[in-house]
Design a protein around this motif. Structure first.
Motif, PDB file in Angstrom:
ATOM      1  N   GLY A  31       0.791  -1.221   0.000  1.00 45.65           N
ATOM      2  CA  GLY A  31       0.000   0.000   0.000  1.00 45.65           C
ATOM      3  C   GLY A  31       0.820   1.266   0.000  1.00 45.65           C
ATOM      4  O   GLY A  31       0.263   2.365   0.033  1.00 45.65           O
ATOM      5  N   GLN A  64      -3.076  -1.235  -3.700  1.00 44.20           N
ATOM      6  CA  GLN A  64      -3.121   0.158  -3.267  1.00 44.20           C
ATOM      7  C   GLN A  64      -1.749   0.823  -3.297  1.00 44.20           C
ATOM      8  O   GLN A  64      -1.614   1.983  -2.900  1.00 44.20           O
ATOM      9  N   THR A  66       1.843   2.252  -5.132  1.00 45.80           N
ATOM     10  CA  THR A  66       2.214   3.040  -6.311  1.00 45.80           C
ATOM     11  C   THR A  66       3.698   2.860  -6.601  1.00 45.80           C
ATOM     12  O   THR A  66       4.541   3.025  -5.711  1.00 45.80           O
ATOM     13  N   GLY A 142      -0.284   3.323 -10.374  1.00 48.19           N
ATOM     14  CA  GLY A 142      -0.893   3.025  -9.091  1.00 48.19           C
ATOM     15  C   GLY A 142      -1.802   4.161  -8.656  1.00 48.19           C
ATOM     16  O   GLY A 142      -1.882   5.206  -9.318  1.00 48.19           O
ATOM     17  N   PRO A 143      -2.501   3.999  -7.535  1.00 48.98           N
ATOM     18  CA  PRO A 143      -3.505   4.988  -7.108  1.00 48.98           C
ATOM     19  C   PRO A 143      -2.968   6.404  -6.908  1.00 48.98           C
ATOM     20  O   PRO A 143      -3.709   7.373  -7.095  1.00 48.98           O
TER      21      PRO A 143
END
Length: 283
Positions: A31, A64, A66, A142-143
């Motif tokens: 994450g 989650q 990046t 990624g997010p």
């Protein structure tokens, strides 16, 4: 006359799952945000090649997380070491031909060959975003990719208006995958944070209104010649281990937190760089 049997050399081939396990044991945070500098040659043979390495990094980060890589393009500048190396020994006419053939930077299409196979694989991944600096762009997937690459001003290579400052804010991790601290771009942010950093002029080819043109600008004089020594001191720093080390695939690797590296470098650089400012302005 007898002959000794030939020795068989066994080549270990690493799987994506195995690499992801190595990354998790090293401490890659699920994450989290991770910036990677990599030598895939050091990683060794991998089933699936660079795509599998990128996949393993994303597996270790989780959905989650990046992933961020440099996608620098010194190939379109005549003030870069890459250009000086390319034209060394050429006459004026041939040197000008090299300049005339340099393509204008386009964040959507311009390759970053000097950054290696992993960086190019991430840059070309579905959903990947890239910052727009014509020399020192970053690619991310990624997010939080959009936050990392947004608002990279064209006259700020690696300072407060670059993805490095966003990575600092996000307390990103930095992974040196089979390469040394001389490749650690995080230290460049510290060059902007020391008192009165020396500055110099840069030039590169850009596209403006559909036309190719040369653009000249001033920015901090970047110098990575002492980053290996800086990194060695950072790794030996007295605080509780700032740097985790281990093997990923076949590659000796290091993992550390972005703000800690920048904080250490911001103290280290003024104490160790004793050269006058003009020494940073070498052509």
């Amino acid at each position: 006359m007898s002959t000794a049997p030939a020795l068989r050399v066994l080549t270990v081939s690493h799987s994506r799952a195995r690499l992801a396990g190595h990354l998790a044991r090293l401490g890659v945070e699920r994450g989290g945000v991770l910036m990677v500098h990599a030598s895939l040659r050091a990683v060794g043979a991998v089933d699936g090649g660079a795509r599998a390495v990128a996949g393993a990094l994303r597996d270790a980060l989780g959905p989650q997380g990046t992933l961020v890589v440099p996608s620098f393009t010194p190939e379109n500048s005549d003030t870069s070491p890459h250009y000086r190396s390319r034209v060394r020994g050429l006459g004026d006419r041939d040197r000008e031909a090299v300049r005339a053939a340099m393509p204008a930077f386009d964040p959507a299409t311009t390759a970053a060959p000097s950054m290696g196979r992993l960086s190019e694989t991430v840059r070309l991944s579905p959903g990947s975003l890239r910052s727009v600096h014509p020399q020192t762009s970053f690619a991310a997937v990624g997010p939080l990719a959009g936050r990392v690459v947004a608002d990279h001003l064209p006259d700020c290579h690696l300072g407060e208006d670059s993805p490095l400052a966003r990575l600092h804010e996000l307390r990103a991790q930095v992974l040196l995958l089979g390469c040394g601290f001389d490749s650690c771009s995080a230290f460049h942010l510290a060059e902007y944070r020391v008192p009165s950093p020396p500055r110099r002029t840069y030039r590169c080819v850009v596209r403006n209104g559909g036309e190719r043109r040369w653009w000249e600008y001033e920015d901090v004089a970047l110098d990575d010649s002492d980053f290996a020594a800086l990194g060695a001191d950072f790794e030996r720093s007295a605080r509780s281990p700032a740097v985790s080390d281990g093997v990923v695939g076949s590659a000796e690797s290091r993992l550390f937190r972005f703000p800690e590296a920048v904080r250490f470098a911001t103290r280290w650089l003024p104490a160790h760089r004793r050269l006058p400012a003009e020494s940073f302005l070498r052509p």
